[in-house]
Design a protein around this motif. Structure first.
Motif, PDB file in Angstrom:
ATOM      1  N   GLN A   1     -11.045 -43.024  -7.102  1.00  0.00           N
ATOM      2  CA  GLN A   1      -9.645 -42.709  -7.488  1.00  0.00           C
ATOM      3  C   GLN A   1      -8.930 -41.430  -6.842  1.00  0.00           C
ATOM      4  O   GLN A   1      -9.728 -40.331  -6.403  1.00  0.00           O
ATOM      5  N   LEU A   2      -7.925 -41.520  -6.590  1.00  0.00           N
ATOM      6  CA  LEU A   2      -7.194 -40.203  -5.997  1.00  0.00           C
ATOM      7  C   LEU A   2      -6.426 -39.577  -7.371  1.00  0.00           C
ATOM      8  O   LEU A   2      -5.371 -39.944  -7.812  1.00  0.00           O
ATOM      9  N   GLN A   3      -6.976 -38.439  -7.628  1.00  0.00           N
ATOM     10  CA  GLN A   3      -6.640 -37.988  -9.020  1.00  0.00           C
ATOM     11  C   GLN A   3      -6.795 -36.413  -8.756  1.00  0.00           C
ATOM     12  O   GLN A   3      -7.853 -35.853  -8.279  1.00  0.00           O
ATOM     13  N   GLY A   4      -5.878 -35.668  -9.015  1.00  0.00           N
ATOM     14  CA  GLY A   4      -5.739 -34.318  -8.885  1.00  0.00           C
ATOM     15  C   GLY A   4      -5.867 -33.628 -10.326  1.00  0.00           C
ATOM     16  O   GLY A   4      -6.057 -34.309 -11.188  1.00  0.00           O
ATOM     17  N   MET A   5      -5.521 -32.308 -10.322  1.00  0.00           N
ATOM     18  CA  MET A   5      -5.480 -31.368 -11.415  1.00  0.00           C
ATOM     19  C   MET A   5      -4.068 -30.838 -11.464  1.00  0.00           C
ATOM     20  O   MET A   5      -3.788 -30.092 -10.643  1.00  0.00           O
ATOM     21  N   ILE A   6      -3.316 -31.055 -12.305  1.00  0.00           N
ATOM     22  CA  ILE A   6      -1.843 -30.469 -12.477  1.00  0.00           C
ATOM     23  C   ILE A   6      -1.847 -29.098 -13.159  1.00  0.00           C
ATOM     24  O   ILE A   6      -2.620 -28.773 -13.854  1.00  0.00           O
ATOM     25  N   PRO A   7      -0.944 -28.303 -12.682  1.00  0.00           N
ATOM     26  CA  PRO A   7      -0.721 -26.995 -13.261  1.00  0.00           C
ATOM     27  C   PRO A   7      -0.584 -26.816 -14.940  1.00  0.00           C
ATOM     28  O   PRO A   7      -0.924 -25.756 -15.388  1.00  0.00           O
ATOM     29  N   LYS A   8       0.051 -28.000 -15.510  1.00  0.00           N
ATOM     30  CA  LYS A   8       0.041 -27.922 -16.896  1.00  0.00           C
ATOM     31  C   LYS A   8       0.276 -29.261 -17.576  1.00  0.00           C
ATOM     32  O   LYS A   8       0.566 -30.338 -16.462  1.00  0.00           O
ATOM     33  N   LEU A   9       0.003 -29.444 -18.511  1.00  0.00           N
ATOM     34  CA  LEU A   9      -0.053 -30.941 -19.206  1.00  0.00           C
ATOM     35  C   LEU A   9       0.125 -30.821 -20.617  1.00  0.00           C
ATOM     36  O   LEU A   9      -0.231 -29.791 -21.453  1.00  0.00           O
ATOM     37  N   LYS A  10       0.817 -31.824 -21.225  1.00  0.00           N
ATOM     38  CA  LYS A  10       0.999 -31.904 -22.769  1.00  0.00           C
ATOM     39  C   LYS A  10      -0.274 -32.435 -23.365  1.00  0.00           C
ATOM     40  O   LYS A  10      -0.695 -33.440 -23.132  1.00  0.00           O
TER      41      LYS A  10
ATOM     42  N   GLN B   1      -2.237 -34.683 -25.797  1.00  0.00           N
ATOM     43  CA  GLN B   1      -2.015 -35.930 -26.422  1.00  0.00           C
ATOM     44  C   GLN B   1      -2.292 -35.950 -27.871  1.00  0.00           C
ATOM     45  O   GLN B   1      -1.804 -36.771 -28.607  1.00  0.00           O
ATOM     46  N   ASN B   2      -3.169 -35.167 -28.094  1.00  0.00           N
ATOM     47  CA  ASN B   2      -3.675 -35.136 -29.556  1.00  0.00           C
ATOM     48  C   ASN B   2      -3.114 -34.088 -30.529  1.00  0.00           C
ATOM     49  O   ASN B   2      -3.120 -34.166 -31.803  1.00  0.00           O
ATOM     50  N   TYR B   3      -2.344 -33.143 -29.925  1.00  0.00           N
ATOM     51  CA  TYR B   3      -1.804 -31.774 -30.639  1.00  0.00           C
ATOM     52  C   TYR B   3      -0.531 -31.719 -30.470  1.00  0.00           C
ATOM     53  O   TYR B   3      -0.004 -31.093 -29.228  1.00  0.00           O
ATOM     54  N   GLU B   4       0.738 -32.319 -31.060  1.00  0.00           N
ATOM     55  CA  GLU B   4       1.775 -32.098 -30.748  1.00  0.00           C
ATOM     56  C   GLU B   4       2.392 -30.725 -30.674  1.00  0.00           C
ATOM     57  O   GLU B   4       2.226 -30.002 -31.423  1.00  0.00           O
ATOM     58  N   GLY B   5       3.141 -30.786 -29.681  1.00  0.00           N
ATOM     59  CA  GLY B   5       3.750 -29.484 -29.385  1.00  0.00           C
ATOM     60  C   GLY B   5       3.153 -28.290 -28.625  1.00  0.00           C
ATOM     61  O   GLY B   5       3.478 -27.313 -28.246  1.00  0.00           O
ATOM     62  N   MET B   6       1.707 -28.902 -28.348  1.00  0.00           N
ATOM     63  CA  MET B   6       0.966 -27.923 -27.399  1.00  0.00           C
ATOM     64  C   MET B   6       0.879 -28.393 -26.094  1.00  0.00           C
ATOM     65  O   MET B   6       0.792 -29.506 -25.591  1.00  0.00           O
ATOM     66  N   GLU B   7       0.458 -27.192 -25.017  1.00  0.00           N
ATOM     67  CA  GLU B   7       0.540 -27.616 -23.686  1.00  0.00           C
ATOM     68  C   GLU B   7      -0.707 -26.707 -23.263  1.00  0.00           C
ATOM     69  O   GLU B   7      -1.265 -25.661 -23.689  1.00  0.00           O
ATOM     70  N   LEU B   8      -1.324 -27.326 -22.013  1.00  0.00           N
ATOM     71  CA  LEU B   8      -2.208 -26.498 -21.455  1.00  0.00           C
ATOM     72  C   LEU B   8      -1.738 -26.075 -20.011  1.00  0.00           C
ATOM     73  O   LEU B   8      -0.988 -26.879 -19.443  1.00  0.00           O
ATOM     74  N   ILE B   9      -1.860 -24.548 -19.773  1.00  0.00           N
ATOM     75  CA  ILE B   9      -1.516 -24.366 -18.540  1.00  0.00           C
ATOM     76  C   ILE B   9      -2.664 -23.602 -17.593  1.00  0.00           C
ATOM     77  O   ILE B   9      -3.805 -23.373 -18.151  1.00  0.00           O
ATOM     78  N   ARG B  10      -2.613 -23.797 -16.393  1.00  0.00           N
ATOM     79  CA  ARG B  10      -3.344 -23.072 -15.582  1.00  0.00           C
ATOM     80  C   ARG B  10      -2.714 -22.216 -14.549  1.00  0.00           C
ATOM     81  O   ARG B  10      -2.642 -22.407 -13.379  1.00  0.00           O
ATOM     82  N   PRO B  11      -2.663 -20.839 -14.900  1.00  0.00           N
ATOM     83  CA  PRO B  11      -2.202 -19.661 -14.098  1.00  0.00           C
ATOM     84  C   PRO B  11      -2.894 -19.280 -12.945  1.00  0.00           C
ATOM     85  O   PRO B  11      -2.145 -18.756 -12.095  1.00  0.00           O
ATOM     86  N   LEU B  12      -4.258 -19.674 -12.789  1.00  0.00           N
ATOM     87  CA  LEU B  12      -4.779 -19.240 -11.747  1.00  0.00           C
ATOM     88  C   LEU B  12      -4.651 -20.650 -10.464  1.00  0.00           C
ATOM     89  O   LEU B  12      -5.720 -20.350  -9.688  1.00  0.00           O
TER      90      LEU B  12
END
Length: 277
Positions: free
Chosen positions: A165-174, A176-187
């Motif tokens: 598959q052609l799949q990347g890694m995005i800089p941030k994502l919400k 799915q299991n913890y409402e209101g939480m985001e993951l960010i990748r500052p590097l």
């Protein structure tokens, strides 16, 4: 006579001086371009003890000092079952670099090493879940992980070569299991080679992989071997004839032409180019 710098001061100065173009500038670019840190955020910087997460913690600590955008930070260390040496190394490096860590313990290594299949997948999934849960308990709305530019490139190539598959890694994502939480990748825009160079310049030694499974299986067999290592070596070889290959792959992720693909997946639904042919 000029005052001799402490290791912390040297590490901080090297980020904004010697490695300003290689580390500080791309870090700031990612934060701004992808809107990773915003006013009012409370961020849990997740520290595994490796070079990437330790540098990330230092960068965000400096950003908080310099920026006019108010945000709060918790430097979160999850102990999944480290041996004493690794635990002491993490705590020692945090103290040296002036990072006020919050440590909590889990039994992830004990659980994952009992798994007959895919212990690494189970470990990663459990780690993420524990980090989200603890961060939310501490009032955070984001967790920051130390994935860097090189991780983005390698993950993209691995998905194509081994995941079909052609799949990347995005800089941030919400989450799915913890409402209101985001993951960010500052590097996101920082190269691994530059992180290594910064570590060596400052004489810093961080923990490597502390996993019990890999400690017991060091033969690099197909089951426990690193496909990521294989991809690293491939890219290193390709760079000999095309030094710009990593940038080309990275830029291609920002220039996807969907009209040229025979199929795509969106929201877990598969679509064919024939739908709009």
């Amino acid at each position: 006579m000029e005052k001799e710098l402490t290791l912390r001061e040297k590490a901080e100065r090297s980020i904004t001086k010697k490695y300003r173009k290689k580390i500080w500038a791309p870090f700031i670019r990612a934060v701004k371009q992808y809107r990773l840190i915003e006013e009012g955020d409370r961020i849990a910087v997740c520290i595994s003890g490796g070079k990437d997460s330790m540098l990330l913690a230092k960068l965000i600590q400096l950003l908080k000092e310099y920026t006019e955008v108010p945000f709060e930070v918790v430097y979160l260390v999850m102990d999944p079952g480290y041996n004493q040496r690794n635990r002491e190394k993490i705590e020692g490096n945090a103290e040296t670099l002036g990072i006020p860590i919050t440590v909590f313990e889990t039994d992830i290594f004990s659980v994952s090493e009992k798994a007959e299949k895919y212990p690494c997948y189970l470990c990663a999934k459990m780690r993420r879940g524990h980090l989200y849960k603890k961060a939310k308990e501490l009032g955070c709305n984001k967790i920051a992980l130390g994935h860097h530019f090189s991780d983005v490139i390698e993950t993209t190539v691995m998905a194509m070569f081994y995941g079909s598959q052609l799949q990347g890694m995005i800089p941030k994502l919400k989450s799915q299991n913890y409402e209101g939480m985001e993951l960010i990748r500052p590097l996101y825009c920082v190269h691994e080679d530059d992180i290594i160079a910064w570590s060596r310049y400052n004489g810093l030694e961080f923990i490597q992989c502390a996993c019990r499974v890999t400690e017991k299986n060091e033969d690099d067999s197909p089951e426990f071997g690193s496909k990521r290592k294989e991809i690293k070596e491939l890219i290193r070889e390709l760079k000999k004839t095309n030094p710009n290959i990593e940038n080309s792959i990275f830029n291609s992720l920002h220039n996807v032409n969907i009209e040229t693909f025979p199929g795509l997946k969106y929201d877990d639904e598969r679509h064919s180019f024939l739908e709009n042919y």
